[in-house]
Scaffold this motif. Structure first.
Motif, PDB file in Angstrom:
ATOM      1  N   PHE A 130      -0.563   3.168  10.490  1.00  0.00           N
ATOM      2  CA  PHE A 130      -0.550   3.545   9.716  1.00  0.00           C
ATOM      3  C   PHE A 130      -1.931   3.589   8.824  1.00  0.00           C
ATOM      4  CE2 PHE A 130       0.955  -0.340   7.214  1.00  0.00           C
ATOM      5  CZ  PHE A 130       1.656  -0.766   8.526  1.00  0.00           C
ATOM      6  N   MET A 131      -1.942   4.051   7.214  1.00  0.00           N
ATOM      7  CA  MET A 131      -3.365   3.761   6.195  1.00  0.00           C
ATOM      8  C   MET A 131      -2.833   4.856   5.427  1.00  0.00           C
ATOM      9  SD  MET A 131      -5.801   6.939   7.951  1.00  0.00           S
ATOM     10  CE  MET A 131      -7.202   6.165   6.707  1.00  0.00           C
ATOM     11  N   GLY A 132      -3.249   3.834   4.344  1.00  0.00           N
ATOM     12  CA  GLY A 132      -3.066   4.567   3.072  1.00  0.00           C
ATOM     13  C   GLY A 132      -4.300   3.383   2.245  1.00  0.00           C
ATOM     14  N   GLU A 133      -3.580   3.737   0.774  1.00  0.00           N
ATOM     15  CA  GLU A 133      -4.009   3.157  -0.602  1.00  0.00           C
ATOM     16  C   GLU A 133      -3.126   2.075  -1.213  1.00  0.00           C
ATOM     17  OE1 GLU A 133      -4.857   5.882  -3.506  1.00  0.00           O
ATOM     18  OE2 GLU A 133      -4.601   4.257  -4.948  1.00  0.00           O
ATOM     19  N   VAL A 134      -4.688   1.010  -1.043  1.00  0.00           N
ATOM     20  CA  VAL A 134      -4.286  -0.067  -1.788  1.00  0.00           C
ATOM     21  C   VAL A 134      -3.383  -0.089  -3.478  1.00  0.00           C
ATOM     22  CG1 VAL A 134      -4.542  -2.281  -2.315  1.00  0.00           C
ATOM     23  CG2 VAL A 134      -5.541  -1.837   0.024  1.00  0.00           C
ATOM     24  N   VAL A 135      -2.133  -0.001  -2.963  1.00  0.00           N
ATOM     25  CA  VAL A 135      -1.688   0.543  -4.953  1.00  0.00           C
ATOM     26  C   VAL A 135      -1.151  -1.332  -5.633  1.00  0.00           C
ATOM     27  CG1 VAL A 135      -0.631   2.075  -4.141  1.00  0.00           C
ATOM     28  CG2 VAL A 135       0.821   0.054  -3.818  1.00  0.00           C
ATOM     29  N   GLU A 136      -1.519  -2.478  -5.108  1.00  0.00           N
ATOM     30  CA  GLU A 136      -0.413  -3.483  -5.558  1.00  0.00           C
ATOM     31  C   GLU A 136      -1.274  -4.858  -5.240  1.00  0.00           C
ATOM     32  OE1 GLU A 136       3.287  -3.724  -7.449  1.00  0.00           O
ATOM     33  OE2 GLU A 136       2.830  -5.621  -6.440  1.00  0.00           O
ATOM     34  N   VAL A 137      -2.245  -5.733  -5.022  1.00  0.00           N
ATOM     35  CA  VAL A 137      -2.788  -7.023  -4.513  1.00  0.00           C
ATOM     36  C   VAL A 137      -2.377  -8.430  -4.746  1.00  0.00           C
ATOM     37  CG1 VAL A 137      -5.195  -7.855  -3.570  1.00  0.00           C
ATOM     38  CG2 VAL A 137      -5.329  -5.494  -4.683  1.00  0.00           C
ATOM     39  N   GLY A 138      -1.225  -8.787  -3.932  1.00  0.00           N
ATOM     40  CA  GLY A 138      -0.912 -10.399  -3.589  1.00  0.00           C
ATOM     41  C   GLY A 138      -1.680 -11.674  -4.627  1.00  0.00           C
ATOM     42  N   SER A 139      -1.036 -12.625  -5.131  1.00  0.00           N
ATOM     43  CA  SER A 139      -2.362 -13.113  -5.955  1.00  0.00           C
ATOM     44  C   SER A 139      -2.383 -14.330  -5.069  1.00  0.00           C
ATOM     45  CB  SER A 139      -1.469 -14.159  -6.871  1.00  0.00           C
ATOM     46  OG  SER A 139      -0.564 -14.843  -5.299  1.00  0.00           O
ATOM     47  N   GLY A 140      -2.879 -14.095  -3.104  1.00  0.00           N
ATOM     48  CA  GLY A 140      -3.127 -15.068  -2.459  1.00  0.00           C
ATOM     49  C   GLY A 140      -4.843 -14.022  -2.204  1.00  0.00           C
ATOM     50  N   VAL A 141      -4.995 -12.872  -2.341  1.00  0.00           N
ATOM     51  CA  VAL A 141      -5.749 -12.400  -1.397  1.00  0.00           C
ATOM     52  C   VAL A 141      -6.744 -12.296  -2.593  1.00  0.00           C
ATOM     53  CG1 VAL A 141      -6.590  -9.998  -0.761  1.00  0.00           C
ATOM     54  CG2 VAL A 141      -3.572 -10.604  -0.743  1.00  0.00           C
ATOM     55  N   ARG A 163      -9.833 -11.342  -3.745  1.00  0.00           N
ATOM     56  CA  ARG A 163     -10.566  -9.863  -4.256  1.00  0.00           C
ATOM     57  C   ARG A 163     -11.804  -9.812  -3.527  1.00  0.00           C
ATOM     58  NH1 ARG A 163      -6.006  -8.958  -8.257  1.00  0.00           N
ATOM     59  NH2 ARG A 163      -4.725 -10.612  -7.171  1.00  0.00           N
ATOM     60  N   ASP A 164     -12.152 -10.234  -3.641  1.00  0.00           N
ATOM     61  CA  ASP A 164     -14.002  -9.612  -2.788  1.00  0.00           C
ATOM     62  C   ASP A 164     -13.720  -8.702  -1.545  1.00  0.00           C
ATOM     63  OD1 ASP A 164     -14.882 -10.807  -4.882  1.00  0.00           O
ATOM     64  OD2 ASP A 164     -15.581 -12.205  -4.631  1.00  0.00           O
ATOM     65  N   LYS A 165     -11.897  -9.335  -0.942  1.00  0.00           N
ATOM     66  CA  LYS A 165     -11.833  -8.414   0.115  1.00  0.00           C
ATOM     67  C   LYS A 165     -11.405  -7.460   0.119  1.00  0.00           C
ATOM     68  CE  LYS A 165     -12.940 -12.134   3.682  1.00  0.00           C
ATOM     69  NZ  LYS A 165     -12.662 -13.959   3.807  1.00  0.00           N
ATOM     70  N   LEU A 166     -10.101  -7.709  -1.000  1.00  0.00           N
ATOM     71  CA  LEU A 166      -9.047  -6.024  -1.024  1.00  0.00           C
ATOM     72  C   LEU A 166      -8.932  -5.808  -2.385  1.00  0.00           C
ATOM     73  CD1 LEU A 166      -8.320  -4.674   1.471  1.00  0.00           C
ATOM     74  CD2 LEU A 166      -6.068  -5.825   0.635  1.00  0.00           C
ATOM     75  N   ARG A 167      -9.071  -4.603  -2.567  1.00  0.00           N
ATOM     76  CA  ARG A 167      -8.594  -4.738  -4.438  1.00  0.00           C
ATOM     77  C   ARG A 167      -7.745  -3.205  -4.714  1.00  0.00           C
ATOM     78  NH1 ARG A 167     -13.597  -6.390  -8.260  1.00  0.00           N
ATOM     79  NH2 ARG A 167     -14.710  -7.867  -6.873  1.00  0.00           N
ATOM     80  N   VAL A 168      -7.157  -3.379  -5.717  1.00  0.00           N
ATOM     81  CA  VAL A 168      -6.470  -1.787  -6.031  1.00  0.00           C
ATOM     82  C   VAL A 168      -6.671  -0.188  -5.867  1.00  0.00           C
ATOM     83  CG1 VAL A 168      -5.018  -0.583  -7.704  1.00  0.00           C
ATOM     84  CG2 VAL A 168      -4.918  -3.024  -7.244  1.00  0.00           C
ATOM     85  N   GLY A 169      -7.161  -0.229  -5.207  1.00  0.00           N
ATOM     86  CA  GLY A 169      -7.985   1.419  -4.630  1.00  0.00           C
ATOM     87  C   GLY A 169      -8.480   1.422  -3.677  1.00  0.00           C
ATOM     88  N   ASP A 170      -8.368   0.663  -2.789  1.00  0.00           N
ATOM     89  CA  ASP A 170      -9.401   0.397  -1.715  1.00  0.00           C
ATOM     90  C   ASP A 170      -8.585   1.379  -0.592  1.00  0.00           C
ATOM     91  OD1 ASP A 170     -11.216  -1.238  -2.340  1.00  0.00           O
ATOM     92  OD2 ASP A 170     -10.548  -2.600  -1.349  1.00  0.00           O
ATOM     93  N   ARG A 171      -8.888   2.272   0.520  1.00  0.00           N
ATOM     94  CA  ARG A 171      -8.791   2.940   1.385  1.00  0.00           C
ATOM     95  C   ARG A 171      -8.389   1.600   2.484  1.00  0.00           C
ATOM     96  NH1 ARG A 171     -11.188   7.836   4.148  1.00  0.00           N
ATOM     97  NH2 ARG A 171      -9.713   8.773   4.904  1.00  0.00           N
ATOM     98  N   MET A 199       0.287  -1.559  -0.092  1.00  0.00           N
ATOM     99  CA  MET A 199      -0.378   0.456  -0.095  1.00  0.00           C
ATOM    100  C   MET A 199       0.907   1.452  -0.015  1.00  0.00           C
ATOM    101  SD  MET A 199      -1.136  -0.139   3.867  1.00  0.00           S
ATOM    102  CE  MET A 199      -1.771   1.182   4.115  1.00  0.00           C
ATOM    103  N   LYS A 200       0.440   2.197  -0.312  1.00  0.00           N
ATOM    104  CA  LYS A 200       0.724   3.944  -0.464  1.00  0.00           C
ATOM    105  C   LYS A 200       0.600   4.519   0.682  1.00  0.00           C
ATOM    106  CE  LYS A 200       1.498   7.404  -3.486  1.00  0.00           C
ATOM    107  NZ  LYS A 200       2.035   8.776  -2.369  1.00  0.00           N
ATOM    108  N   ILE A 201       0.910   4.506   1.860  1.00  0.00           N
ATOM    109  CA  ILE A 201       1.134   5.125   2.938  1.00  0.00           C
ATOM    110  C   ILE A 201       0.847   6.738   2.670  1.00  0.00           C
ATOM    111  CG2 ILE A 201       1.156   5.585   5.349  1.00  0.00           C
ATOM    112  CD1 ILE A 201       3.729   2.659   5.087  1.00  0.00           C
ATOM    113  N   THR A 202      -0.431   7.242   3.212  1.00  0.00           N
ATOM    114  CA  THR A 202      -0.902   8.546   3.546  1.00  0.00           C
ATOM    115  C   THR A 202      -0.994   9.061   4.808  1.00  0.00           C
ATOM    116  OG1 THR A 202      -3.671   7.859   3.545  1.00  0.00           O
ATOM    117  CG2 THR A 202      -2.717   8.412   1.612  1.00  0.00           C
ATOM    118  N   SER A 203      -1.082   7.767   5.797  1.00  0.00           N
ATOM    119  CA  SER A 203      -0.380   9.227   7.446  1.00  0.00           C
ATOM    120  C   SER A 203      -0.422   7.603   8.748  1.00  0.00           C
ATOM    121  CB  SER A 203      -2.341   9.603   8.077  1.00  0.00           C
ATOM    122  OG  SER A 203      -2.873  10.584   6.492  1.00  0.00           O
TER     123      SER A 203
END
Ligand SMILES: NC(=O)c1ccc[n+]([C@@H]2O[C@H](COP(=O)([O-])OP(=O)(O)OC[C@H]3O[C@@H](n4cnc5c(N)ncnc54)[C@H](O)[C@@H]3O)[C@@H](O)[C@H]2O)c1
Ligand SMILES: [Zn+2]
Ligand SMILES: [Zn+2]
Lengths: 93, 362
Positions: free
Chosen positions: B33-44, B46-54, B1-5
């Protein structure tokens, strides 16, 4: 290997019995332990990783311990920071 | 994730001051820390977490599958600490992996950084779907749930008097939570005037421990019985009003014959009313001296503690923030770019410039 229900039916307990002859007697045993290569240490690594694979589906790796639980060369570790592009090969070797 | 705060915590000071073993040169710190998801691993999933989620990331890493996680004891997860062997030697049993918190808790790179790798990402992070600001939700990663758990462990009954040692940010949230849970009176104990003022401004009673005999002051405020519930939100680096006692523990700590200075804990135990509860959220790392076992045993006290099981509280506390019942932003005194983190650490550690809580922006 023995698989038995854990007390209170909380999962399955796995027991491993291993018979081995350690070269070098007491000194050899101490040296192996120092390097994390004593069979009981390796068995501990294997059993913990086995539990992770069964329960979580993968071996848990961190930046400091990219090979996962491993008594051998445990400390000092890779620092807790992302591995560089070349490092994965070296570290996983 | 890209950290925003990301934020600096009292727990980071224990690492900085060298009281937690197994830190190494080059470790990345930070567990809030918190931020935005920029890449998702193959084991994750997708219904739970996607690129762009905060997302906000809880500091203990849970696996969600072991017996501890299933019982919501997330910070005691049996699987997520690859250095379980070392933790076991230190604590008797291993504890969960924690971001940026030494190799004893796994050697995971922390979040005082621009990017972070989040482990088991479909189990741990909390997705933020409303338009709440970073500052309103960032502390769900640690100090808000920690303060809340400190109060919850007290089993607060209507009318209880709750005393809290340490007026750091964790403690402020412990007091807010104690009030939300029904405490009639909440008392803050510290010796940093601006931190006590921050507590007083919320309507809490305050005791300055260097100028006052804390036990007597507490008796005055409680009809001679002592507080029903006591929370230690100070931990292993407490200072002591009486110089000789402080020196005793500092010397023992310096020569490593005692790892922690437990002044607040001792005082909480001796002050608590008989049959009361002492809840410990300040962090201890090793061994302490002069534990008042007699007071604890003979007066039927209950001692409760734990690294926070953050995942257990994130959802319900997010609801409380949305309903406006808790305002986490009230503790923020400094907002700095990540590059100024060393200055942030300096003022937070030395209680300079009115510092209560520092938020860093990468
Ligand atoms: N259990 C958890 O999961 C968890 C999570 C986060 C933080 N913590 C711990 O909570 C503690 C507080 O964190 P923080 O961020 O508020 O830190 P902080 O360092 O800002 O606050 C500590 C406060 O305690 C005061 N203090 C020192 N000695 C005292 C004494 N004898 N009596 C009363 N007060 C005293 C200090 O003046 C300071 O204001 C730390 O030990 C931290 O590691 C625990
Ligand atoms: Zn923290
Ligand atoms: Zn778990």
């Amino acid at each position: 290997m023995r698989f038995e229900p854990a007390p209170g039916r909380r999962g399955t307990a796995v027991y491993v019995t291993l018979r081995y002859v350690m070269p070098g007697g007491a000194l050899g045993k101490a040296a192996a332990k120092y390097f994390g290569e004593e069979p009981s240490q390796q068995l501990d690594d294997d059993l913990r990783r086995f539990k992770q694979v069964i329960e979580v589906g993968e071996v848990i790796r961190s930046d400091g311990a990219p090979r996962g639980k491993q008594a051998r060369q445990e400390f000092p570790q890779h620092p807790a920071r992302p591995l560089s592009d070349e490092e994965p090969k070296e570290v996983m070797a | 994730m890209k950290i925003t705060s990301t934020a600096i915590c009292g727990s980071d000071l224990h690492l900085l001051d060298g009281y937690v073993p197994t830190m190494q040169k080059g470790d990345v710190m930070g567990h809030e820390f918190m931020g935005e998801v920029v890449e998702v691993g193959s084991g994750v999933d997708r219904d739970k977490l996607r690129v762009g989620d905060r997302v906000v990331v809880p500091f203990p890493i849970g696996c969600g599958a072991c017996s501890a996680c299933q019982n919501e004891l997330w910070s005691c997860c049996e699987n997520t600490n690859p250095n379980a062997g070392v933790a076991e030697k230190m604590f008797g049993h291993p504890v969960a992996g924690i971001y940026g918190y030494s190799h004893l808790t796994g050697g995971f790179a922390g979040g005082q950084a621009e990017y972070a790798r989040v482990v088991l990402a479909d189990v741990n992070p909390l997705k933020i779907e409303s338009d709440l600001s970073d500052e309103q939700v960032l502390f769900l990663s640690d100090i808000l749930p920690t303060g809340y758990m400190g109060a919850e462990m007290c089993d607060i009954a209507d009318g209880d008097v709750v005393a809290v040692w340490g007026a750091g940010p964790v403690r402020q949230f412990a007091m807010d939570s104690a009030r939300v849970l029904g405490a009639a009176k909440v008392i803050a104990i510290d010796d940093v005037p601006y931190r006590l003022e921050m507590a007083a401004s919320q309507g809490y009673e305050t005791i300055h421990y260097s100028d006052t005999d804390v036990r007597s002051a507490l008796l005055e405020l409680t009809g001679g019985r002592g507080p029903d519930k006591c929370i230690d939100a100070v931990g292993m680096e407490a200072t002591h009003g009486a110089a000789h006692v402080d020196l005793y523990d500092r010397v023992k700590q310096a020569v490593r014959s005692e790892t922690d200075r437990p002044h607040a804990l001792r005082q909480a135990i001796t002050s608590c009313r008989s049959g009361g509860i002492v809840s410990v959220i300040g962090v201890y790392g090793g061994f302490i001296d002069k534990f008042p076992a007699g007071a604890w045993m003979n007066r039927s006290l209950t001692l409760r503690t734990g690294q926070c099981h953050v995942q257990r509280y994130m959802g319900p506390l997010l609801d409380r923030i949305e309903r406006g019942e808790i305002d986490p932003t009230r503790v923020i005194t400094h907002r700095l770019p990540l590059a100024e983190a060393p200055h942030g650490y300096h003022i937070f550690k030395n209680k300079a410039d009115g510092c209560e809580k520092v938020v860093l922006k990468p």
